[in-house]
Design an enzyme around this catalytic site. Structure first.
Site, PDB file in Angstrom:
ATOM      1  N   TRP A 181      59.678  52.975  58.432  1.00 20.67           N
ATOM      2  CA  TRP A 181      59.256  54.360  58.650  1.00 20.67           C
ATOM      3  C   TRP A 181      59.533  55.270  57.451  1.00 20.67           C
ATOM      4  O   TRP A 181      59.455  56.477  57.581  1.00 20.67           O
ATOM      5  CB  TRP A 181      59.961  54.910  59.892  1.00 20.67           C
ATOM      6  CG  TRP A 181      59.780  54.027  61.064  1.00 20.67           C
ATOM      7  CD1 TRP A 181      58.746  54.045  61.963  1.00 20.67           C
ATOM      8  CD2 TRP A 181      60.651  52.950  61.476  1.00 20.67           C
ATOM      9  NE1 TRP A 181      58.911  53.054  62.902  1.00 20.67           N
ATOM     10  CE2 TRP A 181      60.069  52.361  62.634  1.00 20.67           C
ATOM     11  CE3 TRP A 181      61.850  52.435  60.981  1.00 20.67           C
ATOM     12  CZ2 TRP A 181      60.665  51.294  63.293  1.00 20.67           C
ATOM     13  CZ3 TRP A 181      62.428  51.358  61.643  1.00 20.67           C
ATOM     14  CH2 TRP A 181      61.847  50.799  62.789  1.00 20.67           C
ATOM     15  N   ASP A 182      59.890  54.724  56.298  1.00 26.54           N
ATOM     16  CA  ASP A 182      60.258  55.523  55.133  1.00 26.54           C
ATOM     17  C   ASP A 182      61.461  56.399  55.435  1.00 26.54           C
ATOM     18  O   ASP A 182      61.513  57.570  55.068  1.00 26.54           O
ATOM     19  CB  ASP A 182      59.067  56.382  54.673  1.00 26.54           C
ATOM     20  CG  ASP A 182      59.334  57.084  53.353  1.00 26.54           C
ATOM     21  OD1 ASP A 182      60.214  56.627  52.597  1.00 26.54           O
ATOM     22  OD2 ASP A 182      58.673  58.103  53.069  1.00 26.54           O
ATOM     23  N   MET A 183      62.458  55.832  56.093  1.00 25.65           N
ATOM     24  CA  MET A 183      63.670  56.570  56.407  1.00 25.65           C
ATOM     25  C   MET A 183      64.734  56.335  55.332  1.00 25.65           C
ATOM     26  O   MET A 183      65.886  55.988  55.616  1.00 25.65           O
ATOM     27  CB  MET A 183      64.195  56.175  57.796  1.00 25.65           C
ATOM     28  CG  MET A 183      63.298  56.599  58.941  1.00 25.65           C
ATOM     29  SD  MET A 183      63.058  58.388  58.984  1.00 25.65           S
ATOM     30  CE  MET A 183      61.923  58.548  60.364  1.00 25.65           C
ATOM     31  N   ASN A 203      58.847  61.163  58.498  1.00 29.41           N
ATOM     32  CA  ASN A 203      59.562  60.929  57.242  1.00 29.41           C
ATOM     33  C   ASN A 203      59.747  62.195  56.405  1.00 29.41           C
ATOM     34  O   ASN A 203      60.336  62.146  55.330  1.00 29.41           O
ATOM     35  CB  ASN A 203      58.878  59.832  56.417  1.00 29.41           C
ATOM     36  CG  ASN A 203      57.512  60.242  55.916  1.00 29.41           C
ATOM     37  OD1 ASN A 203      56.880  61.134  56.445  1.00 29.41           O
ATOM     38  ND2 ASN A 203      57.041  59.555  54.889  1.00 29.41           N
TER      39      ASN A 203
END
Length: 871
Positions: A550-552, A670
């Site tokens: 999740w582009d965390m 994000n």
């Protein structure tokens, strides 16, 4: 004519709601919109026919909508408004006397029927107004509370790394990253008296020719009676902190990389080194070959700099990376996915990776003005040392031009694809540099390596390549780091007593697919990692998201603070994350200080990938409740209905719903509940002040037919989210209505105060207005998103300018209540700082230059505030 217009509007609204409501019901959503639309359409038709029953039927629809809305969302004004506000407006229009008279006709019976129907509609409107009045008077999203007086009055000796109380020497004021000032002249009792002391304009402003992500995110440094700022274009400016007068400016003559491969033009700050407090530098190497390392305490070779403004009589040669940085050659994507070739740069398929020369470091200069130095990261891949006194190049750091070339030993050299947006970390003899690697451009990106250089010579001392973590000895000349290794683009922290550097880590591209990640990538992705400051060896790793899809990235600088837990003093680290968890860890061991629980997470990753069965949840958690259809929002029932339909069309099983081929909702998205602005912690009161933000995003994977074809962008556009060489391209963006409004209801932004000894959130209040987000400058306090961080002071006041309305605000740290605000000329998406002037006044300084990605107004203002003289 007027009656016809109103009739048509009501009829059209009814038809749209009926058709959209049938679609929503077919998807498994609420059935209410379909009958509501039918009733409105009939009412509109009757109104056109001048039938008195039109008003009664409309009044019935209004009361039914009101009852249904309260059942769905309670007495929450901003949730009720899109459901009924437009209906109320149309109801008022239908009651205009001129229309009513024409409808009534001439007969007494007609007038009587019209009066009864009109009275019922009027009653419906009055009931709606009463409910609205009550809903406006309460705030169901507010958590009221206050820290006790004894906590607010707490005083303790805290380690400051030698930074004087009145100065701000690093991004987080000190290497501990707290964003806390011991100054106490400004208090809750006088903060409302703050006034503008001076305003300065840098003269450099974002234009349409710059990358979208061109942002003023700099936190000003103040020491030795001088303020230092940088612009998005890496220009460094020194100002008088009492007057705002410019002392000097340093222009690195930035060679702007190709727009197609440049995601960011950002400088969050420069780094400061006081050589008068540091150990004496080692003698420079005078021999060649491996034995030269013994003379410097480091490797024999180092990186030479690209062409830059040079000191008198210096003539550093220009190397291959300089030529790359200065090249205006258009970008091609033909080499995407080809290992050891420029991924999206100006090489052709089959060309070898450019080898950047690593000449021996120069001899540190003896110029007394360079005892105190600034280090400037640039977006064309340089790290430059300049005098804090004069702004002139300090020869000897990496060469006669005072420059280290960060492209040395990089794989897949592509101008604009890797650079430092955050200030490097400084120890007493090292400068440690991470950097941005463009997200989701290619599976063969440059490396996210983290490197430590000798603070005097620029010699490479160690390198941490997260795909090869055990080999921290300086890389051999001619070799390259691991391509596409997870990087650290944010700000690191440093504990000199423990000798540990704390690095917030990102992920490798693509962010949304992890089926081919190695064990090393899995270990370091989206983690906070403690490295030995002297060797770069890993001491511990704490992962904040398992198998991140999740582009965390961990986006924020860790804050180091000693906490009193069960009567014992614990060396702690406070790490905020995009997903809303704030992990409080023992900074010696990496073990949680406040409990962390693993909870089940959604399944359903695409073919070839998997999702982690559980994810960690901290005691300090700003994870919002799971979205429901009732949470969908809009300005009118129509765009709210659209968002409801999209909610059911997209895949969503709660936080950590995996990306899908049909599209998934990612909430929080994000953009981050917390981002690079981080949080502020008070080491004396042992509390945290934060700005949590909530925006839902969508994520959709698109299977690629080959490694090079564009799937989500057009020729000539930036190549982001193409993921050349990977299995999937991706489509990502905010989950919004056709009007561009968030599809989930407000609030979207808060301020919050947390007791770090217990993990309890003491207060949480919606923060910010929609004045600069709506077509009309309406000052409604809905709680808006923001990016940028807060600071806190011993005086008991917190300051924040990052909201998407153009204000800087002061808050009572005890209760979180807003006490003061001042209008800014443009977006203030930067973290402020505070300092003591020679005139004995405490100043607050704010940068207002806007943020391209958020769409806030561009500017170039530096504004200082202070209490009136004599206060």
């Amino acid at each position: 004519m007027y009656r016809s217009i109103v009739s048509i509007l009501v009829l059209i609204l009814g038809v749209v709601l009926a058709i959209g409501g049938a679609w929503l019901a077919w998807l498994g959503g609420s059935w209410f919109y379909m009958p509501l639309g039918v009733v409105l359409a009939i009412s509109g038709g009757l109104f056109m026919a001048r039938a008195p029953s039109a008003l009664a039927l409309y009044g019935l629809a209004l009361l039914g909508t009101l009852a249904w809305s309260i059942w769905e969302v309670g007495f929450d004004w901003w949730a009720l408004a899109p459901r009924g506000a437009l209906l109320v407006v149309f109801g008022i229009l239908m009651l205009i006397p001129a229309i009513a008279i024409r409808l009534a006709g001439r007969g007494a019976e007609a007038r009587s029927g019209q009066g009864a129907a009109g009275g019922f509609l009027a009653l419906s409107l009055l009931v709606s107004a009463g409910v609205a009045g009550y809903a406006v008077s309460i705030d169901p999203h507010d958590t009221a509370g206050a820290f006790p007086n004894e906590r607010m009055n707490a005083r303790a000796e805290v380690e400051t790394g030698g930074v004087p109380d009145g100065e701000w020497q690093a991004y987080g004021r000190t290497s501990y990253g707290r964003r806390y000032s011991p100054l106490d002249q400004i208090t809750p009792g006088n903060v409302d008296q703050l006034e503008v002391a001076w305003t300065y304009h840098t003269g450099q402003e974002r234009t349409g020719a710059d990358p979208v992500e061109t942002t003023y995110e700099v936190t000003p440094l103040v020491f030795d009676d001088t303020m230092y700022v940088c612009t998005p274009f890496s220009t460094v400016i020194a100002l008088d902190p009492e007057t705002g007068q410019e002392k000097w400016r340093f222009d690195p003559e930035l060679k702007k990389p190709p727009r197609q491969t440049t995601q960011h033009m950002t400088c969050r700050g420069v780094s400061y080194f006081d050589g008068s407090r540091a150990p004496a530098p080692a003698a420079a190497a005078t021999t060649t070959g491996p034995d030269a390392a013994a003379n410097t305490g480091a490797t024999a070779d180092t990186e030479t700099g690209t062409a830059a403004p040079q000191a008198a009589d210096s003539a550093a040669p220009q190397d291959e990376a300089s030529a790359l940085a200065e090249s205006d050659t258009e970008v091609t994507t033909q080499a995407a996915g080809v290992p050891q070739n420029v991924v999206t740069g100006n090489a052709k398929p089959g060309d070898p990776n450019p080898q950047i020369a690593r000449d021996r470091p120069g001899t540190p200069g003896s110029d007394a003005s360079c005892v105190k130095r600034l280090f400037v990261p640039t977006s064309d891949g340089r790290l430059i040392a300049i005098s804090a006194q004069t702004g002139e190049i300090c020869p000897g750091f990496g060469g006669a031009d005072g420059t280290v070339n960060l492209w040395a030993n990089m794989p897949n050299v592509t101008p604009g694809s890797a650079y430092s947006t955050s200030p490097p970390l400084i120890t007493d003899h090292l400068i440690v540099v991470g950097g941005t690697v463009n997200d989701n451009v290619s599976a063969t990106s440059p490396s996210g390596v983290i490197r430590a250089f000798d603070i005097n010579t620029g010699a490479l001392v160690w390198n941490f390549d997260s795909k090869n973590p055990d080999s921290t000895t300086p890389i051999a000349d001619g070799e390259t780091y691991s391509e596409n290794a997870p990087n650290s683009w944010s700000v690191s922290s440093y504990d000199p007593e423990l000798g540990l550097i704390y690095v917030p880590m990102g992920n490798q591209s693509p962010d949304q697919f992890g089926g081919n990640r190695s064990d090393a990538v899995e270990r370091f992705s989206s983690s906070v990692t403690a490295l030995d400051a002297e060797t770069g060896q890993v001491r511990w790793v704490y992962q904040t998201v398992h198998h991140d899809l999740w582009d965390m990235d961990v986006p924020a600088q860790p804050s180091l603070i000693d906490l009193t837990i069960d009567g014992a003093t614990v060396p702690a680290l406070v790490q905020p994350t995009k997903q809303g968890e704030v992990f409080v860890l023992n900074r010696e061991t990496g073990e949680p200080v406040l409990p962390v629980t693993e909870v089940p997470a959604p399944e359903g990753a695409v073919t070839g990938d998997f999702s982690a069965p559980t994810q960690p949840v901290s005691t300090v958690s700003f994870n919002p409740p799971k979205l429901t259809e009732a949470d969908m929002w809009g300005a009118t029932p129509v765009d709210q209905l659209y968002c409801r339909i999209r909610f059911h069309e997209l895949t969503y099983d709660g936080r950590y719903t995996p990306p899908s081929l049909s599209g998934s909702i990612v909430y929080p998205g994000n953009f981050g509940t917390f981002n690079w602005g981080a949080v502020a912690v008070d080491p004396e009161r042992q509390m945290m002040f934060a700005m949590p933000v909530y925006l839902a995003f969508t994520s959709k994977l698109i299977e690629r037919p080959d490694e090079t074809e564009r799937m989500v962008t057009k020729d000539g556009e930036p190549v982001f989210n193409e993921n050349f060489g990977a299995r999937y391209a991706s489509e990502m963006g905010a989950f919004t209505s056709p009007l561009g409004l968030p599809c989930q209801q407000p609030p979207w932004g808060y301020v919050a105060g947390v007791d770090l000894t217990t993990g309890k959130t003491v207060y949480e209040h919606r923060n910010g207005t929609v004045r600069d987000l709506s077509p009309l400058p309406l000052p409604f306090k809905m709680g808006v998103p923001g990016i940028g961080g807060p600071i806190v002071t011993r005086g008991g006041v917190a300051f924040l300018s990052g909201t998407m309305d153009y204000y800087v605000r002061g808050y009572d740290m005890q209760t979180g209540r807003e006490l003061w605000r001042a209008r800014l000329p443009s977006g203030g998406q930067a973290t402020p700082s505070t300092y003591m002037g020679k005139d004995g006044r405490q100043y607050l300084v704010v940068v207002a230059g806007g943020h391209g990605s958020t769409g806030t107004k561009a500017g170039d203002s530096i504004i200082a505030y202070a209490l009136p003289k004599g206060t």
